[in-house]
Design a protein around this motif. Structure first.
Motif, PDB file in Angstrom:
ATOM      1  N   ALA A 282       0.855  -1.305  -0.228  1.00  0.00           N
ATOM      2  CA  ALA A 282      -0.405  -0.299   0.006  1.00  0.00           C
ATOM      3  C   ALA A 282       0.999   0.995   0.052  1.00  0.00           C
ATOM      4  O   ALA A 282       0.583   1.924  -0.993  1.00  0.00           O
ATOM      5  N   ALA A 283       1.328   1.336   0.845  1.00  0.00           N
ATOM      6  CA  ALA A 283       2.436   2.715   1.044  1.00  0.00           C
ATOM      7  C   ALA A 283       3.479   3.095  -0.286  1.00  0.00           C
ATOM      8  O   ALA A 283       3.601   3.426  -1.170  1.00  0.00           O
ATOM      9  N   VAL A 284       4.562   1.779  -0.598  1.00  0.00           N
ATOM     10  CA  VAL A 284       4.733   1.670  -2.452  1.00  0.00           C
ATOM     11  C   VAL A 284       3.770   2.157  -3.373  1.00  0.00           C
ATOM     12  O   VAL A 284       4.010   3.661  -3.871  1.00  0.00           O
ATOM     13  N   HIS A 285       2.475   2.042  -3.280  1.00  0.00           N
ATOM     14  CA  HIS A 285       1.403   2.293  -4.566  1.00  0.00           C
ATOM     15  C   HIS A 285       1.568   3.863  -4.239  1.00  0.00           C
ATOM     16  O   HIS A 285       0.903   4.813  -4.751  1.00  0.00           O
ATOM     17  N   HIS A 286       1.098   4.084  -2.597  1.00  0.00           N
ATOM     18  CA  HIS A 286       0.820   5.004  -2.477  1.00  0.00           C
ATOM     19  C   HIS A 286       1.669   6.584  -2.794  1.00  0.00           C
ATOM     20  O   HIS A 286       1.363   7.422  -3.157  1.00  0.00           O
ATOM     21  N   TRP A 287       3.188   5.934  -2.745  1.00  0.00           N
ATOM     22  CA  TRP A 287       3.974   7.344  -2.690  1.00  0.00           C
ATOM     23  C   TRP A 287       4.819   7.205  -3.702  1.00  0.00           C
ATOM     24  O   TRP A 287       6.254   7.444  -3.973  1.00  0.00           O
ATOM     25  N   TRP A 288       4.388   6.211  -5.072  1.00  0.00           N
ATOM     26  CA  TRP A 288       5.283   5.707  -5.942  1.00  0.00           C
ATOM     27  C   TRP A 288       5.078   7.219  -6.711  1.00  0.00           C
ATOM     28  O   TRP A 288       6.646   7.165  -7.850  1.00  0.00           O
TER      29      TRP A 288
END
Lengths: 185, 360, 334, 572
Positions: free
Chosen positions: D413-419
């Motif tokens: 989730a973090a990777v996609h959110h801050w990608w």
């Protein structure tokens, strides 16, 4: 006490850094106190006071430690946050110690019971037995085992003694190497 | 609240654009005060991790001491209280000079700072010198952790314990005879001497280091371009002299207990049992887990000694920077932080000393 | 135990077959009750959470033109209620778990004693008359206490049907007790002796997963005693070679020594007897009675070259008669 | 496409969307990466390292599951199987999950979220990355030097007696521990001393609270792991008799030492993921987070309670009854803060405007998985049931639901959110969501059957098993394949976007915290001037702008209301 730290935080000049400076007298005084306490703790240890012994020496050590922490390490004059950090480290360490002590004492009975029954076997023969290639150990142990039991058919463990008696000296000397070998495996 | 205060700089934001010429201020800080507070919090948290790191060792100590008090009672008599106490005082003194050094740094007295730091370094080295003597002595009495441990009770017989163990009485006697001859062979090289020999190898090496670093220091001293190298050589010189001093004085102390030329009896004693133990009137029987004490002893003092060495490297680095005039009244964080670390190492010794040496 | 009131007992029993093996001991019942109590609480909360989540996902999905509605950002009553209610529930859980734990861990004074020695990777159950067996035989409806010790590493004795488990720790004794009960006879009449799997559940090395044996529950104490007597008289009832084969299979020799010449962990028994062995230290010897006996009692004394010194000792676990039988058995493996 | 606004013109109407120079392209060459002190670059390197380790650990997992298709031996030897599960566990915990969210995502996002130029000690930060590399190297060395077969827990006396590369692996663990300590130390100090004007403790985004709590654990617990590892190395080398019962040592003491770190470490894994979920749910529901203070306090509570419960790993270990009861009681206290968080997240969604972006899909998957993972923990905290369930597949399923399902889904989730913030590129939402669905289904298919396996009597770390368990094992293995494929699809989608993705606007999702105020990707120094921080959850402070394709602060929408620069401060 945190005045020293904060007083000039708003100063125009960034090239300032305000901290409490401990006077030399205090430093030397603390050192002398520490030396005196060291002498006291050494002297105190000479009197056998039983269980009190540990408590006394730990109390003195704690006084010494507090002197170092509060004066030499300036914690007395430091920010509350740093005090808190240090305090919590002690609390957590203490909790850890208390729990493992509580636990090891609660099962102490089991351990002791076991020690009486079994440990001699491990510990007495241990210098040899644990080194894997130590043949004499096996030989010496096999004999009592064979003797105590009335072995019916054959009495096997007795023939190989001569070989063992030659070995001891070399055996001792090679102890370090045998340890190395076990490690490298 | 403090942190908020130190970061309130936005009203000066524009003037800050030009402040970065100050090489002593890292680019991501706004003021020296902020930089100092940040570093201070950092080092305190590092000390927190150190406390917990050692708590594992103290836990190990506490469990075993509370389960087997007799082991600690028995084995701690092999540690030399006087040497331990002397070392404590040396370390305390180094703490004093370190604290004094911090004070000098805060006041901008770089000469005073230099003197304090060098003294601290020397004290640390003396501590290590004494420690190395203690370790050597333990090693020669086989009072080592784990497998290397040999019971001091039947020390001279220990070498042949394996033989004596499982044999017929005749064979055992034979072995004893052999042992006696072995004893005779090595009689002239007693353990007492061996300890001295090992140490003398060490001191020879140290003399070499002292001479070499002394020469380097002398050659580089006047050369302004080689300031760093000269200072490093100086630090090595001080450390080596300190260690030499520590080792020599403990040998000297140890010999005081004996006559100028040790008598045969004394050699015998020194060989079979450690001096402290020999004086004992009533002998405590050796408990089964006596070796555990030496595991504790070597683990705890060993990890502590590693921290001392780390501290010596850090102090040497401070000395180099002091020589370069890096520290000023508003930039002395590094001295303070190394000082805090050094005091913590001292603090741990304050506990180790009574816990290991003073068990009655 | 007293907390059973809480638990929908009927429901628990019908689902038990889905979740658990059949209940074989007195503690099994209370463990299952605790389990199902927690299970229902958890199911309630899980349905609540996921239900709300799905509801919100559908109802408040992003639609063009509809903005998020501004609602309160906190509500103390609400938040306290979902802190306090779970707290109370967990206190209940702790309490019922705690009481049945005490039942499970306090061996009754009057119980049948069996000593257990665990070693890589066999179990040895020693009955009061000295007979050692690699399977655990117990009488029904009687308290049994196991006193356990390990020869090498940590093992753990687990009988899923009894819902009880305890680590076997080297260097100390641990205890475990249970009382076998007859299983429910819903699926037809119960056949005795009952058998349940018993396994090691603490990782103990290569053949950890083969450290599985069985518990045999005899219907009456009489049956059990008869079995025990019969088993202990092995040397009377069987020829030495047969007895040796029994020990070979039941004491764990089979784990490392094959009979067909292949090498598992140790040398194969095929053609072993009378052959010349070369040892790790370079010496040689004939594999005669003495050698085999020594290898069983002091396995590290003479390790055949190119084999790891991993064999555990069987001292105190095999009588001389047993060893003789094993020697005869090995001798028979031409 | 959107207008590109030049950063040199502060009077322009919109925030800077695309800077010419950002942290990725401001300097070039491998040296500029390997010796960088920039927290974002270090974070990116961490992310790459963690990803590689994740796929390595994942490969082991897939092999393990394949072996378990049959109750008898398939293609691995028993020792091979033991080494594989050990390395799977060790790599996944020490190299993937522990550094995953804090060191990789935290490093990139934390200073930007704080409006700081960097973390407090950039050099230490780089050092911690190299320590991570060194630790990873030691693990690989252990793999090469004959593997490791102790299980990731290194229980004595097995670890003392086994002939595998225990010492090498322990040195790796020791080094990784210090890497973790330095990261934690850095975060604590950064959060304490480098917050921007206006950001009081209770205006910090919850992700920062979570990272702070995590850092506390890292700093307080990891040193004990260090000394434990060291003592075990010494024990194995010199046989000093601390943990080895043959020499009078106590193997249960080792378990105390080990779990004193390793239980809190579980919270090092889950807390940052919880912080991520707080951010993602609030932003993608366009709602102010509900019960901010309760979530913040519960993070700290979890961190503190997390220290007091390690003994619940030892209920059957021979630990004394008293201690077991104490630990069981305290263990339940950890479940309360977790429950609070879950309910607060749900309430945040209430009356929101939920967008099913990939990040939000992962967050919803997290809610589902974490509910199961958390609730099954209750069975293991309860003494009576834990006796039966300890060391079975139930435990395996439980901790995978928490550590893999929750922590890694949180990381995804973090990777996609801050990608978009990290790379400046938008990824393909369609494929992202497909991968998310695959991960969710695959995960549940893999691990739900394991609960049943556990209660029915399947011990963990078994290489062969009773034939009646085969069906469930086959289900589980199928799930593992799906999970592996979906993770690969996710990685492919993200990597593809780096090369072919659309340029990302500064604020694609409409977040109100500071990191969305600087351009995507951020410039080298993040903010030219310390930005003014407000409430990070007032989603109304940003509105969607068609032209840019992202969100802009409200003030910028109307003309002539004064312009706002990228760094967010108002210039009159």
């Amino acid at each position: 006490m945190s005045d020293h730290v904060e007083s000039d935080a708003h100063a125009e000049n960034t090239q300032s850094c305000h901290v409490h400076i401990v006077p030399v007298k205090v430093l030397v005084g603390v050192f002398l106190a520490l030396v005196v306490l060291t002498v006291i703790t050494v002297e105190a240890a000479k009197y056998d006071t039983g269980a009190l012994d540990v408590i006394v020496s730990m109390a003195i050590a704690t006084v010494k430690a507090s002197l170092v922490v509060f004066i030499f390490m300036h914690l007395w004059y430091d920010k509350p946050l740093n005090k808190l950090a240090f305090f919590f480290s002690i609390v957590f360490a203490a909790f850890f110690l208390c729990m493992i002590l509580l636990d090891s004492h609660a099962y102490d009975n089991y351990v002791k019971g076991f020690t009486e029954d079994k440990t001699p076997e491990f510990l007495v023969k241990e210098p040899e037995a644990a080194a894997p290639a130590a043949a004499p150990a096996a030989a010496t142990d096999a004999k009592p085992a064979a003797d105590t039991k009335a072995a019916p058919a054959e009495k096997p463990a007795d023939e190989k003694k001569p070989a063992a008696s030659e070995k001891p000296e070399t055996d001792k000397k090679t102890t370090p190497e045998t340890i190395d070998k076990t490690d490298s495996k | 609240m403090n942190t908020a205060a130190t970061t309130t700089t936005d009203e000066h934001a524009d003037s800050h654009d030009h402040e970065h010429h100050d090489p002593r201020l890292a680019h991501h800080f706004d003021s020296h005060q902020q930089q100092f507070d940040t570093g201070k919090l950092g080092i305190w948290i590092f000390l927190v991790t150190e406390v917990l790191f050692f708590s594992g060792l103290f836990g190990f100590y506490a469990v075993y001491r509370s389960l087997h008090p007799e082991v600690f009672l028995y084995a701690s008599q092999f540690l030399d209280t006087t040497l331990g106490a002397a070392n404590t005082v040396v370390l305390l003194f180094s703490s004093l000079t370190m604290a004094w050094g911090v004070r000098c740094a805060q006041l901008g007295q770089s000469r005073g700072l230099l003197v304090c730091l060098v003294t601290t370094l020397a004290c640390a080295a003396i501590f290590l010198g004494v420690k190395s003597f203690e370790y050597t002595e333990k090693a020669h009495h086989h009072l080592l952790p784990g497998r290397a441990y040999q019971s001091p009770e039947h020390h001279d017989a220990a070498a042949h314990a394996t033989a004596a163990d499982g044999e017929t009485a005749a064979a055992a006697k034979e072995a004893e005879a052999a042992e006696a001859s072995v004893h005779g062979d090595h009689g002239d090289e007693s353990l007492f001497e061996k300890t001295k020999h090992t140490l003398s190898y060490m001191t020879t090496v140290l003399w070499g280091v002292i001479v070499l670093s002394g020469i380097a220091f002398g050659l580089l001293f006047k050369n302004p371009n080689k300031k760093t190298l000269a200072t490093i050589a100086g630090c090595v010189l001080v450390s080596a002299i300190g260690m030499q001093l520590g080792a020599f004085s403990s040998i000297g102390y140890h010999q005081l207990g004996h006559a100028e030329k040790p008598t045969d009896e004394e050699i015998e004693l020194a060989e079979t049992v450690p001096a402290e133990y020999a004086k004992q009137k009533e002998k405590i029987p050796e408990p089964m887990l006596a070796r555990t004490f030496f595991s504790v002893y070597f683990c705890m003092t060993g990890v502590h000694a590693i921290h001392i060495i780390g501290g010596m490297i850090a102090i040497s680095w401070l000395i180099v920077r002091t020589v370069h005039g890096a520290f000023t009244t508003y930039y002395f964080g590094a001295v303070d932080f190394v000082g805090l670390y050094w005091h913590l190492v001292d603090l741990i010794w304050i506990y180790l000393f009574p816990l290991l040496y003073l068990i009655n | 135990m007293q907390m059973k009131l809480f638990i929908p007992e009927l429901l628990a029993n019908t689902v038990a077959g889905f979740w658990f093996p059949s209940q074989g001991s007195t503690v099994a019942e209370s463990v299952d009750s605790v389990y199902f109590f927690i299970l229902w609480v958890c199911t309630f909360f899980f349905v609540l959470i996921v239900g709300l989540m799905l509801l919100f996902m559908v109802k408040y999905r992003h639609r063009p033109g509809v903005e998020a509605e501004k609602t309160v950002t906190h509500n103390l009553t609400l938040e306290l209620s979902w802190s306090v209610i779970p707290t109370l529930l967990t206190i209940v859980m702790f309490w019922i778990g705690f009481t049945s734990y005490l039942d499970m861990r306090t061996p009754p004074a009057a119980s049948y004693q069996i000593d257990v020695v665990a070693k890589k990777w066999v179990w040895a159950f020693k009955y009061p008359n000295g007979w050692i067996e690699s399977e655990l035989h117990i009488p029904l409806d009687e308290n049994v206490t196991l006193t356990m010790a390990s020869d090498d590493v940590i093992h753990s004795l687990w009988i899923p049907a009894f819902r009880t488990k305890m680590d076997v720790v080297p260097g100390r004794y641990t205890q475990e007790w249970f009382k076998a009960i007859p299983p429910s006879d819903e699926d037809g009449p119960v056949k005795y002796p009952l058998e349940y799997p018993l396994m090691c559940s603490e990782y103990c090395g290569t053949k950890h997963s083969e450290m599985v044996t069985k518990v045999v529950v005899h219907e009456t104490r009489g049956d059990f005693d008869k079995w025990l007597q019969n088993a202990a008289d092995i040397h009377k009832n069987k020829t030495p070679i047969e007895a040796g084969e029994y020990f070979y299979k039941s004491r764990g020799c089979i784990l490392c020594h094959s009979l067909d010449g292949s090498i598992i962990k140790g040398p194969s028994f095929k053609g072993l007897f009378g052959s010349e062995r070369t040892f790790a230290d370079g010496t040689t010897g004939i594999a005669n009675e003495n050698y085999i006996r020594q290898s069983i009692l002091e396995p590290q004394a003479k390790v055949v070259a190119n084999f790891p010194p991993v064999m555990p000792t069987f001292k105190g676990q095999l009588t001389d008669q047993d060893i003789t039988a094993i020697i005869r058995f090995i001798e028979a493996q031409k | 496409m959107a207008t590109v606004v030049d950063s040199s013109n502060p009077k322009s109407d919109f925030p800077i969307q695309y800077r010419e120079l950002n942290y990725l392209n401001c300097t070039k060459g491998w040296k500029s990466w390997f010796f960088t002190l920039d927290h974002k670059r270090i974070g990116i390197m961490y992310l790459i390292g963690v990803t590689v380790a994740f796929f390595l650990g994942g490969l082991f997992a897939v092999l393990l599951r394949t072996e378990l298709l049959s109750p008898e031996k398939m293609f691995l030897s028993a020792d091979g199987y033991n080494q594989m599960f050990t390395l799977h566990g060790a790599i996944m915990t020490f190299l993937v999950i522990i550094p995953g969210v804090p060191a990789a995502i935290g490093n990139i996002i934390l200073p930007v979220m704080l409006g700081a130029k960097d973390v407090a000690f950039p050099r230490m930060n780089l050092g911690s990355f190299y320590l991570w590399m060194a630790g990873a190297a030691f693990f690989l060395a252990a793999l090469a030097l004959g593997g490791l077969d102790t299980g990731w827990t290194f229980y004595t006396p097995y670890s003392v007696t086994t002939g595998t590369a225990v010492r090498t692996a322990l040195l790796g663990v020791f080094i990784l521990g210090f890497s973790s300590i330095f990261t934690g130390l850095n975060f604590i100090v950064t959060i304490h001393t480098m917050r921007p004007p206006g950001m009081t403790w209770f205006k910090m985004p919850l992700f920062l609270w979570a990272l702070y709590a995590t850092a506390l654990i890292q700093v307080l617990a990891t040193p004990v792991l260090g000394i434990t590892g060291l003592l075990l190395i010494v024990e194995k080398t010199f046989e000093i008799g601390i943990f080895d019962p043959r020499l009078g040592g106590d193997p249960v003491l080792f378990q105390h030492f080990f779990w004193f770190y390793s239980h809190p470490a579980v919270y090092v894994m889950i807390l940052p993921a919880m912080g991520v979920i707080s951010e993602v749910i609030a932003v993608h529901s366009r709602k102010h987070i509900f019960g901010y203070r309760f979530i913040a306090y519960s993070s700290i509570a979890i961190a503190v309670f997390g220290f007091l419960v390690w003994g619940h790993h030892m209920f059957v270990s021979g630990q004394s009854k008293v201690v077991a009861v104490v630990f069981s009681a305290i263990t339940f206290s950890v479940s309360i803060p977790s429950a609070i968080k879950v309910f607060n997240w749900l309430t945040t969604m209430y009356k929101g405007s939920i967008r099913f972006t990939t990040a939000m899909c992962y967050a919803l998957a997290f809610l589902f998985i974490f509910s199961i993972g958390g609730l099954t923990g209750l069975f293991l905290a309860t003494l009576a049931t834990d006796i039966h369930l300890h060391d079975t597949y139930f435990v395996v399923a439980h901790f995978h639901y928490v550590m893999m399902g929750s922590s890694l889904v949180g990381l995804f989730a973090a990777v996609h959110h801050w990608w978009p913030k990290m790379t400046g590129k938008m990824f393909n939402e369609f494929w992202g969501r497909i991968a998310c669905l695959g991960v969710f289904l695959g995960f549940n298919l893999t691990f739900f059957p394991q609960f049943l396996l556990g209660t029915r009597g399947m011990p963990r770390r078994y290489y062969t098993y009773l034939p009646e368990f085969q069906n469930l094992h086959v289900m589980s293995t199928c799930g593992a394949y799906l999970l592996g494929l979906s993770s690969a699809l996710m990685a492919a989608t993200l990597i593809y976007s780096v090369y072919r993705g659309k340029l990302a606007p500064a604020n694609p999702w409409g977040g109100a915290s500071l990191e969305w105020q600087c351009s995507s990707p951020p410039p080298h120094n993040n903010f030219d001037h310390p930005p003014l921080a407000g409430d990070p959850y007032v989603m109304e402070s940003v509105v969607y702008n068609e032209e840019i394709g992202g969100y802009v602060p409200v003030e910028c929408q109307g003309a002539n209301k004064g312009s706002v620069t990228a760094s967010g401060d108002n210039e009159a």
